[in-house]
Design an enzyme around this catalytic site. Structure first.
Site, PDB file in Angstrom:
ATOM      1  N   ASN A 176       0.878  -1.177   0.000  1.00 37.92           N
ATOM      2  CA  ASN A 176       0.000   0.000   0.000  1.00 37.92           C
ATOM      3  C   ASN A 176       0.912   1.222   0.000  1.00 37.92           C
ATOM      4  OD1 ASN A 176      -1.909   1.937   0.390  1.00 37.92           O
ATOM      5  ND2 ASN A 176      -2.643   1.175   2.364  1.00 37.92           N
ATOM      6  N   ARG A 235      -2.685  -2.346  -3.193  1.00 35.98           N
ATOM      7  CA  ARG A 235      -3.928  -1.666  -2.849  1.00 35.98           C
ATOM      8  C   ARG A 235      -3.988  -0.365  -3.635  1.00 35.98           C
ATOM      9  NH1 ARG A 235      -5.717   1.256   2.698  1.00 35.98           N
ATOM     10  NH2 ARG A 235      -7.698   1.925   1.881  1.00 35.98           N
ATOM     11  N   HIS A 238     -13.164   1.690   1.219  1.00 39.79           N
ATOM     12  CA  HIS A 238     -13.066   0.648   2.262  1.00 39.79           C
ATOM     13  C   HIS A 238     -13.706  -0.661   1.795  1.00 39.79           C
ATOM     14  CE1 HIS A 238     -13.049   4.010   5.538  1.00 39.79           C
ATOM     15  NE2 HIS A 238     -11.805   3.670   5.240  1.00 39.79           N
ATOM     16  N   ARG A 245     -11.924  14.300   9.266  1.00 38.83           N
ATOM     17  CA  ARG A 245     -12.815  14.652   8.142  1.00 38.83           C
ATOM     18  C   ARG A 245     -14.218  14.908   8.652  1.00 38.83           C
ATOM     19  NH1 ARG A 245     -11.522   9.521   4.524  1.00 38.83           N
ATOM     20  NH2 ARG A 245      -9.523   9.280   5.555  1.00 38.83           N
ATOM     21  N   GLU A 303      -7.641  -6.401   6.003  1.00 42.61           N
ATOM     22  CA  GLU A 303      -7.679  -6.062   4.583  1.00 42.61           C
ATOM     23  C   GLU A 303      -6.567  -6.773   3.808  1.00 42.61           C
ATOM     24  OE1 GLU A 303      -8.168  -1.975   6.187  1.00 42.61           O
ATOM     25  OE2 GLU A 303      -9.115  -1.594   4.267  1.00 42.61           O
TER      26      GLU A 303
END
Ligand code: ADP
Length: 406
Positions: A10, A87, A176, A237, A382
């Site tokens: 990633n 990813r 996600h 956020r 993940e």
């Protein structure tokens, strides 16, 4: 058959996260994070079993970090890699699943870069560097958006002029996906359903947060939109705000787009609500217990908005087989789970306080009370999901007939 190995990568603009996973083991053989790339303070921390070490990446280059993985993999894998799984955040409408990386796939990732300007270019760099280091094995892209490509138009379209969608790709994509897919699959196993089956509301709550309605392995709706800013309150956020906020701030305060963007992405969410105390739920839960008003408000708004999102997504499902909590907050905060579920009493959902208390090791488990629909805590993984998708793609490719030239 040998126990196949996948290196999961990633790549961010200043970081490189990696994990070496085998087909059979639950834990990574090797994992780590190179940080502060692009500076002279680049460093890569890694661990393998009980061994933890770090390597300086003094030239700060992604290529140096990638190259330093080779000897580590040789040391801990003792056999060749089967594939590298990358990813990638945004796959636009191009990808519905894992894809073997070739020139066409690279062009499509580039094509989606305007939708994820902070992520896709860095991930393209990671792919290019990795292909130079790990030659002669398949490289596979796994997209955060791919799982949500099953959403119907009534869930993914914004009520905006059609040309913005058809010519500029303005629609809801969701993110996600790897995590929502993983935990919903695990939920079907935990509840003794056919693998991949069931009607689930999933809540992935980490630094970024999103919810999803999953029916029989397909995402039907999700809280994030064209970008990962839409939806829930997150660490820094804002999640949903009135779309007129931009013009209001420009008119009344003279803020430009960059300032507004920065505020919504980096200064809002839990951090903004807690009067700048923290974006970290652990800190806020502790401060709330000490009576910090901003921390209390941040936790309350977070949980209420989460419950509202789950209730809204319920309309996408024919029934609710279970609500799933995952991610750092979802897996570890009994308080967040309790406050959220309290807002969902209308659905008959209720928590068993003893089951909700976090046990050591935090295994997947049910925490509902009495007759409530299932409420599940499922640790996400993940990297495991990426490994499985890479190997499934290779197995599929192996069974397909080779095209004959005419
Ligand atoms: P990322 O999205 O970066 O992968 P994580 O999934 O690790 O992040 O989640 C990070 C969040 O999880 C942080 O807000 C952190 O405070 C929260 N978290 C971790 N442990 C706990 C805990 N015991 N109680 C409450 N929140 C926790």
């Amino acid at each position: 058959m040998t126990d196949r190995l996948v290196l999961v990568i990633n790549c961010g603009s200043s970081s490189l996260k990696f994990a070496l996973r085998s087909e059979s083991e639950q834990k990574p053989l090797l994992s780590g994070l190179a940080e502060r790339l692009g500076t002279a303070d680049g460093v890569m921390n890694w661990k393998a079993g009980d061994i933890r070490e770090h390597v300086a990446i003094t030239d700060g280059k992604h290529s140096t970090a990638m190259a330093s993985l080779l000897p580590l993999i040789e040391r801990f894998a003792h056999r060749p890699l089967t594939a590298v799984g990358h990813r990638v955040v945004h796959g636009g409408e191009h990808f519905t699943g894992a894809s073997l990386i070739d020139d066409e796939v690279l062009a499509a990732i580039e094509d989606s870069a305007p939708l994820a300007p902070l992520h896709n270019p860095a991930q393209l760099t990671g792919i290019s560097e990795a292909r130079q280091v790990f030659t002669d094995i398949p490289h596979i892209a796994i997209f955060d958006t791919a799982f949500h490509q099953s959403m119907p138009p009534h869930a993914y379209r914004y009520a905006l002029p059609e040309a913005l969608y058809s010519q500029h790709g303005v629609r809801r994509y969701g993110f996600h996906g790897t995590s929502h897919r993983f935990v919903s699959t695990q939920a079907s196993l935990l509840m003794g359903l056919e693998p991949g089956h069931g009607a689930w509301l999933t809540a992935h709550l980490g630094n970024g947060c999103s919810t999803c309605a999953v029916l029989d392995g397909k995402s039907l709706d999700t809280s994030m939109g064209m970008t990962p800013l839409e939806g829930l309150v997150m660490g820094t956020r804002s999640g949903d705000v009135d779309p007129n906020l931009h013009s209001h701030l420009a008119r009344t305060l003279g803020w430009d787009l960059e300032r507004i963007d920065n505020m919504l992405n980096r200064e809002s969410g839990l951090l903004g609500l807690s009067e700048g105390l923290s974006n970290d739920m652990r800190t806020l839960v502790a401060a709330r217990a000490e009576g910090h008003a901003g921390a209390s408000l941040a936790v309350e708004v977070f949980c209420y908005r989460l419950a509202r999102s789950l209730a809204g997504l319920a309309v996408a499902l024919p029934r609710i087989d279970g609500v799933i909590f995952t991610g750092g907050i979802g897996e570890n905060s009994p308080l967040v789970r309790e406050l959220t579920v309290r807002h969902l009493a209308l659905f008959g959902l209720a928590i068993d306080p003893a089951a909700n208390a976090t046990p050591p090791g935090n295994p997947a488990r049910q925490i509902q009370a009495g007759n409530s629909p299932a409420i599940l805590v499922i640790p996400t993984d993940e990297e495991r999901q990426i490994t499985e998708e890479c190997l499934a793609l290779l197995d599929l490719a192996a069974t397909q007939p080779v095209e004959q030239e005419a």
